[in-house]
Design a protein around this motif. Sequence first.
Motif, mmCIF file in Angstrom:
data_model
loop_
_atom_site.group_PDB
_atom_site.id
_atom_site.type_symbol
_atom_site.label_atom_id
_atom_site.label_comp_id
_atom_site.label_asym_id
_atom_site.label_seq_id
_atom_site.Cartn_x
_atom_site.Cartn_y
_atom_site.Cartn_z
ATOM 1 N N THR A 167 0.826 -1.210 0.000
ATOM 2 C CA THR A 167 0.000 0.000 0.000
ATOM 3 C C THR A 167 0.857 1.255 0.000
ATOM 4 O O THR A 167 0.523 2.237 -0.675
ATOM 5 N N VAL A 168 1.967 1.227 0.713
ATOM 6 C CA VAL A 168 2.862 2.390 0.734
ATOM 7 C C VAL A 168 3.452 2.626 -0.653
ATOM 8 O O VAL A 168 3.538 3.762 -1.122
ATOM 9 N N GLU A 169 3.834 1.563 -1.323
ATOM 10 C CA GLU A 169 4.370 1.707 -2.677
ATOM 11 C C GLU A 169 3.322 2.282 -3.623
ATOM 12 O O GLU A 169 3.626 3.151 -4.446
ATOM 13 N N ASN A 170 2.081 1.808 -3.504
ATOM 14 C CA ASN A 170 1.006 2.331 -4.351
ATOM 15 C C ASN A 170 0.772 3.818 -4.083
ATOM 16 O O ASN A 170 0.617 4.612 -5.024
ATOM 17 N N LEU A 171 0.734 4.197 -2.815
ATOM 18 C CA LEU A 171 0.524 5.606 -2.480
ATOM 19 C C LEU A 171 1.684 6.477 -2.953
ATOM 20 O O LEU A 171 1.467 7.585 -3.449
ATOM 21 N N ASN A 172 2.898 5.982 -2.830
ATOM 22 C CA ASN A 172 4.050 6.743 -3.317
ATOM 23 C C ASN A 172 3.957 6.967 -4.818
ATOM 24 O O ASN A 172 4.265 8.053 -5.317
ATOM 25 N N ILE A 193 1.188 7.065 -6.622
ATOM 26 C CA ILE A 193 0.099 8.007 -6.884
ATOM 27 C C ILE A 193 0.543 9.435 -6.592
ATOM 28 O O ILE A 193 0.307 10.357 -7.392
ATOM 29 N N PHE A 194 1.219 9.636 -5.449
ATOM 30 C CA PHE A 194 1.658 10.981 -5.095
ATOM 31 C C PHE A 194 2.738 11.505 -6.044
ATOM 32 O O PHE A 194 2.786 12.697 -6.331
ATOM 33 N N SER A 195 3.587 10.624 -6.533
ATOM 34 C CA SER A 195 4.594 11.089 -7.487
ATOM 35 C C SER A 195 3.941 11.514 -8.793
ATOM 36 O O SER A 195 4.359 12.496 -9.416
ATOM 37 N N GLU A 196 2.876 10.817 -9.209
ATOM 38 C CA GLU A 196 2.134 11.234 -10.399
ATOM 39 C C GLU A 196 1.469 12.589 -10.180
ATOM 40 O O GLU A 196 1.466 13.449 -11.071
#
Length: 97
Positions: free
Chosen positions: A44-49, A51-54
């Motif tokens: 989940t942390v990787e997914n959120l990272n 998304i936030f980088s996009e």
Amino acid sequence: MGKNKPKGKQTCVFQVANRHLKAKNKAKPVRTTLKHIKAVKNETVENLNQIFSEIQRDVASVPKSVASEPKKQTQVVKEPPKEPVNVDSAAQLFSQL
């Protein structure tokens, strides 16, 4: 020179090496559950990272002129009360309480 030879059964110098080792314990369910939870959190942390980088890239690509436009402030006009306040009647009503 050979006067100090041990008689009978010899004592083993390397006692730790001769001991029978215990079989390893089974994995505890708490530990495996914690590993599973950690793996899920990492995903989940990787997914959120990602998304936030996009989102950061999108924000950086927005033209700066749009952000630098001054915002117009709206003025709120308070209307005066329509009827004058009658202080005497308010005092009478307050005294009745």
